[in-house]
Write a protein that holds these residues in place. Structure first.
Motif, PDB file in Angstrom:
ATOM      1  N   LYS A  28       0.825  -1.208   0.000  1.00 14.34           N
ATOM      2  CA  LYS A  28       0.000   0.000   0.000  1.00 14.34           C
ATOM      3  C   LYS A  28       0.860   1.258   0.000  1.00 14.34           C
ATOM      4  N   ALA A  29       1.886   1.293   0.848  1.00 12.50           N
ATOM      5  CA  ALA A  29       2.760   2.474   0.925  1.00 12.50           C
ATOM      6  C   ALA A  29       3.498   2.700  -0.398  1.00 12.50           C
ATOM      7  N   LEU A  30       3.994   1.627  -1.001  1.00 11.11           N
ATOM      8  CA  LEU A  30       4.712   1.754  -2.266  1.00 11.11           C
ATOM      9  C   LEU A  30       3.779   2.189  -3.389  1.00 11.11           C
ATOM     10  N   TYR A  31       2.571   1.637  -3.427  1.00  9.33           N
ATOM     11  CA  TYR A  31       1.594   2.026  -4.450  1.00  9.33           C
ATOM     12  C   TYR A  31       1.234   3.501  -4.307  1.00  9.33           C
ATOM     13  N   GLU A  32       0.940   3.920  -3.088  1.00  9.07           N
ATOM     14  CA  GLU A  32       0.555   5.316  -2.853  1.00  9.07           C
ATOM     15  C   GLU A  32       1.693   6.281  -3.187  1.00  9.07           C
ATOM     16  N   ALA A  33       2.935   5.835  -2.992  1.00  7.64           N
ATOM     17  CA  ALA A  33       4.093   6.669  -3.308  1.00  7.64           C
ATOM     18  C   ALA A  33       4.453   6.621  -4.794  1.00  7.64           C
ATOM     19  N   GLY A  34       3.854   5.691  -5.530  1.00  7.58           N
ATOM     20  CA  GLY A  34       4.201   5.535  -6.943  1.00  7.58           C
ATOM     21  C   GLY A  34       5.599   4.972  -7.138  1.00  7.58           C
ATOM     22  N   ASP A  35       6.086   4.182  -6.174  1.00 12.31           N
ATOM     23  CA  ASP A  35       7.420   3.583  -6.261  1.00 12.31           C
ATOM     24  C   ASP A  35       7.301   2.250  -6.995  1.00 12.31           C
ATOM     25  N   TRP A  36       7.205   2.336  -8.314  1.00 19.81           N
ATOM     26  CA  TRP A  36       6.913   1.157  -9.136  1.00 19.81           C
ATOM     27  C   TRP A  36       8.030   0.130  -9.117  1.00 19.81           C
ATOM     28  N   ASP A  37       9.289   0.571  -9.052  1.00 18.51           N
ATOM     29  CA  ASP A  37      10.398  -0.378  -9.020  1.00 18.51           C
ATOM     30  C   ASP A  37      10.365  -1.216  -7.743  1.00 18.51           C
ATOM     31  N   ALA A  38      10.147  -0.570  -6.610  1.00 16.49           N
ATOM     32  CA  ALA A  38      10.081  -1.311  -5.342  1.00 16.49           C
ATOM     33  C   ALA A  38       8.836  -2.194  -5.304  1.00 16.49           C
ATOM     34  N   LEU A  39       7.733  -1.695  -5.842  1.00 19.91           N
ATOM     35  CA  LEU A  39       6.503  -2.497  -5.883  1.00 19.91           C
ATOM     36  C   LEU A  39       6.719  -3.730  -6.753  1.00 19.91           C
ATOM     37  N   ARG A  40       7.417  -3.571  -7.856  1.00 22.63           N
ATOM     38  CA  ARG A  40       7.705  -4.696  -8.760  1.00 22.63           C
ATOM     39  C   ARG A  40       8.469  -5.795  -8.035  1.00 22.63           C
ATOM     40  N   ARG A  41       9.369  -5.414  -7.128  1.00 22.43           N
ATOM     41  CA  ARG A  41      10.165  -6.419  -6.402  1.00 22.43           C
ATOM     42  C   ARG A  41       9.330  -7.268  -5.451  1.00 22.43           C
ATOM     43  N   LEU A  42       8.109  -6.847  -5.149  1.00 22.10           N
ATOM     44  CA  LEU A  42       7.244  -7.656  -4.290  1.00 22.10           C
ATOM     45  C   LEU A  42       6.598  -8.814  -5.055  1.00 22.10           C
TER      46      LEU A  42
END
Length: 107
Positions: A28-42
């Motif tokens: 949720k935090a990564l999505y809301e921040a728009g941190d797509w690279d970190a979200l991709r690593r999940l």
């Protein structure tokens, strides 16, 4: 280099299952921040996302592109990480959770 929590694979067993549930807050935090690279690593490379009203999405890059497209068009995605199932097996984790998307018309 530095290492974020998103870079650390969950351990196997019960502790890993708790870590998978905790990953919902990170998602949720990564999505809301728009941190797509970190979200991709999940996501595993062969991850699958099935959301009511959309076609089955296969592959982490496809899922991230979809989430990004929805958000860029003014929509949103949320996940209620009260998982229906969370399993950790070795280096991999599997979560079945409830999600909700608000997809703008035409996407």
């Amino acid at each position: 280099g530095s290492c974020s929590a998103a870079d650390i694979p969950p351990p196997a067993g019960e502790a890993g299952e708790a870590g998978l549930v905790d990953a919902g807050a990170r998602w949720k935090a990564l999505y809301e921040a728009g941190d797509w690279d970190a979200l991709r690593r999940l996501y595993a490379d062969d991850a699958v996302l099935m959301t009511q009203g959309t076609s089955k999405l296969t592959g982490a890059d496809t899922i991230i592109a979809h989430l990004r497209r929805v958000r860029d068009a003014g929509g949103s995605a949320t996940i209620d990480f009260a998982p229906e199932e969370a399993r950790a097996e070795g280096e991999h984790g599997f979560v079945t959770a409830i999600d909700q998307e608000s997809v703008p018309p035409g996407l």
